[in-house]
Design an enzyme around this catalytic site. Structure first.
Site, short mmCIF file in Angstrom:
data_model
loop_
_atom_site.label_atom_id
_atom_site.label_comp_id
_atom_site.label_asym_id
_atom_site.label_seq_id
_atom_site.Cartn_x
_atom_site.Cartn_y
_atom_site.Cartn_z
N CYS A 50 -3.27 11.00 1.78
CA CYS A 50 -2.33 9.56 1.43
C CYS A 50 -1.11 9.65 0.81
O CYS A 50 -0.05 9.67 1.33
CB CYS A 50 -3.46 8.91 0.28
SG CYS A 50 -4.88 8.81 1.04
N LYS A 54 0.85 -1.26 -0.11
CA LYS A 54 -0.14 0.00 -0.06
C LYS A 54 0.93 1.34 0.14
O LYS A 54 0.71 2.29 -0.73
CB LYS A 54 -0.81 0.17 1.05
CG LYS A 54 -1.51 1.31 1.55
CD LYS A 54 -2.57 1.71 0.46
CE LYS A 54 -2.90 2.83 0.83
NZ LYS A 54 -4.14 3.42 -0.18
N1 SAJ Z 1 -1.57 15.12 -8.72
C1 SAJ Z 1 -0.68 15.96 -9.32
N2 SAJ Z 1 -0.72 15.44 -10.52
C2 SAJ Z 1 -0.93 14.20 -11.17
C3 SAJ Z 1 -1.86 13.41 -10.54
C4 SAJ Z 1 -1.95 13.91 -8.96
O1 SAJ Z 1 -0.29 17.10 -8.90
O2 SAJ Z 1 -0.62 13.91 -12.29
C5 SAJ Z 1 -1.92 15.63 -7.26
C6 SAJ Z 1 -3.53 16.05 -7.03
O3 SAJ Z 1 -3.62 16.99 -7.40
C7 SAJ Z 1 -3.53 15.57 -5.40
C8 SAJ Z 1 -2.38 14.50 -5.24
O4 SAJ Z 1 -1.53 14.60 -6.50
O5 SAJ Z 1 -3.27 16.72 -4.88
C9 SAJ Z 1 -3.12 13.24 -4.80
O6 SAJ Z 1 -4.26 13.01 -5.82
P1 SAJ Z 1 -4.20 11.51 -6.67
O7 SAJ Z 1 -5.40 11.47 -7.32
O8 SAJ Z 1 -3.21 11.11 -7.17
O9 SAJ Z 1 -4.32 10.42 -5.30
P2 SAJ Z 1 -5.53 10.43 -3.82
O10 SAJ Z 1 -4.68 11.09 -2.81
O11 SAJ Z 1 -6.72 10.99 -4.11
O12 SAJ Z 1 -5.59 8.75 -3.93
C10 SAJ Z 1 -4.44 8.09 -3.88
C11 SAJ Z 1 -4.73 6.78 -4.72
N3 SAJ Z 1 -3.22 6.28 -4.93
C12 SAJ Z 1 -2.72 5.94 -6.27
O13 SAJ Z 1 -3.24 6.32 -7.05
C13 SAJ Z 1 -1.45 5.38 -5.96
C14 SAJ Z 1 -5.83 5.88 -4.41
O14 SAJ Z 1 -5.83 4.81 -5.18
C15 SAJ Z 1 -5.74 5.46 -2.71
O15 SAJ Z 1 -6.48 4.74 -2.33
C16 SAJ Z 1 -5.54 7.08 -2.01
O16 SAJ Z 1 -4.30 7.55 -2.47
C17 SAJ Z 1 -5.31 6.44 -0.64
O17 SAJ Z 1 -6.15 6.27 0.04
O18 SAJ Z 1 -4.17 6.00 -0.16
#
Ligand code: SAJ
Length: 415
Positions: free
Chosen positions: A263, A209
């Site tokens: 996360c 995870k």
């Molecule tokens: N972000 C960027 N650029 C990107 C993608 C995301 O700047 O290309 C930023 C987003 O704006 C945000 C942050 O990253 O601020 C996180 O967003 P996210 O959509 O990547 O992830 P979370 O935090 O919403 O959810 C993540 C997911 N993990 C992965 O994709 C590996 C989700 O599957 C998990 O279940 C969740 O964390 C968790 O609960 O751990």
């Protein structure tokens, strides 16, 4: 093989509540437990205290059918799930106090044959620690994990905004304290999971995870670092990434104002804490992502210095697109900093919340409508790529200074 009729889920937040609702829909008798009486009241009225696509409808159905009830104390059940937060401390160490409290709270209700699942994201070894806390409370269960009762770590991996779909569709990792623990946990998730369940030990599941989120963090840091380099070298980072991604084996993520949420901005630190000497790349990625808001703030201040008394509009406060979650949001942090450090009028457009957080209200930040804010502001700072923002035509922005941290406004300068 093993069947479960009832389940008690401790922690009714962004993961626990949807999970409770899905189990209830699948026919289990679900008791949800939360320390927040307001959340409990709201859930018992069939109304979620959080925003998640389609959750309200589902909740309404299972509560009125008597399949799900919420309360502030646990009760007996065939299986227990702990889904409480695991923040980190000021010194970047995992804070397991909520898990400890939840474990001790369910201890009196555990009976022979019960299954206890830890879903919260945790550092390697935390499931063993949960078992130790339980057995501290219950001397009659000592040494009985895998025979008298069963325990496993089954991390959630759902994406906010798609939780109800991903809960069901995603593959799941099931890490048992013993093999039998894993088999029994698999039988529980089989009730609703359509993805595949992979069985392993608890430690590997814990690390899997963390690795998933650290992988994403490192990849976002790469994109953010490219945006900093591009700024210095006067290159449009969005075009750069678009072009580089035409390579068949390259898939660079999108830069942004920083990484938020509870996360990805947190979990990699658990790895760093567990293996500080080895986790060099993971630590560096965290530092790059954490430095990004400062870069955006500097850019806005530089633009503001060109005016006598500019009006600045910030678009978005949530930590990512199309959700209402402001926790650990770089957009919120940037807006707060601008409001407290600049002597100018600040407007905020956040279509997913009704009232601004108290700190912003204290700083005299105004909650504005989208078109109004575009009209009134001299400097537009795009912080979140919410759907309504994507629909704005570039003509409307042509007279303005635009600082676009998400690359959705075409005539924007990269940030
Ligand atoms: N972000 C960027 N650029 C990107 C993608 C995301 O700047 O290309 C930023 C987003 O704006 C945000 C942050 O990253 O601020 C996180 O967003 P996210 O959509 O990547 O992830 P979370 O935090 O919403 O959810 C993540 C997911 N993990 C992965 O994709 C590996 C989700 O599957 C998990 O279940 C969740 O964390 C968790 O609960 O751990």
């Amino acid at each position: 093989m093993y069947t479960y009729k009832s389940i008690c889920i401790v922690g009714l937040g962004y993961i626990g509540l949807p999970t409770a609702a899905v189990f209830a829909k699948a026919g289990l008798q679900v008791t949800g437990v939360d320390v927040n009486p307001k959340a409990v009241d709201s859930i018992n009225k069939g109304k979620a205290h959080i925003v998640e696509v389609d959750l309200d409808g589902l909740l309404q159905g299972v509560v009125s059918a008597g399949q799900l009830k919420a309360q502030t104390v646990p009760e007996k059940a065939d299986a227990f799930i702990i889904a409480v937060p695991t923040p980190f401390t000021d010194t970047l160490k995992p804070d397991l106090s909520y898990i400890e409290a939840a474990t001790r709270s369910i201890a009196p209700y555990i009976e022979a044959g019960n299954l206890i699942i830890l879903e919260s994201t945790v550092p390697p070894g935390a499931t063993d620690q949960m078992v130790a806390w339980l057995e501290e409370e219950r001397s009659d269960l000592r040494g009985g994990c895998g025979t008298k009762y069963f325990a496993a770590h089954c991390p959630e991996r759902v994406l906010p905004g798609r939780v109800l779909i991903e809960l069901v569709q995603n593959d799941r990792i099931i890490g048992g304290i013993t093999n039998d623990c894993a088999l029994r946990a698999q039988a529980l998730y089989d009730v609703f999971v359509k993805g595949e369940c992979f069985l392993t030990n608890a430690r590997t599941a814990e690390m899997a995870k963390l690795s998933e989120n650290a992988f994403r963090d490192v990849n976002i840091a790469f994109a953010n670092e490219l945006s900093l380099i591009s700024d210095r070298l006067d290159i449009d980072v969005w075009e750069l990434i678009r072009l580089a991604n035409r390579h068949p084996r390259v898939n660079i993520l999108q830069p942004g104002p920083g990484v938020g949420g509870h996360c990805i901005a947190v979990d990699p630190w658990f790895i760093v804490d567990s293996a500080p000497e080895e986790a060099r790349l993971i630590r560096a990625a965290r530092e790059v992502n954490d430095s990004k808001p400062e870069h955006v703030i500097k850019k806005v201040k530089k633009a503001a210095a060109k005016f006598k008394a500019p009006t600045i509009a910030c678009f978005g406060l949530a930590f990512k697109a199309d959700i209402d979650d402001l926790r650990t949001s770089p957009a919120l942090m940037i807006t707060e900093r601008l409001a407290s450090e600049l002597d100018c009028r600040i407007l905020v457009v956040e279509p997913n919340i009704e009232v601004l957080p108290p700190k912003l209200a204290e700083l005299k930040v105004e909650h504005a409508e989208l078109t109004d804010a575009i009209e009134k502001a001299d400097i537009l700072v795009l912080l979140v790529d919410h759907k309504p923002f994507k629909r704005i035509s570039s003509e409307k922005l042509s007279e303005k200074i635009v600082i676009d941290t998400r690359g959705i406004w075409t005539n924007a300068s990269p940030a």
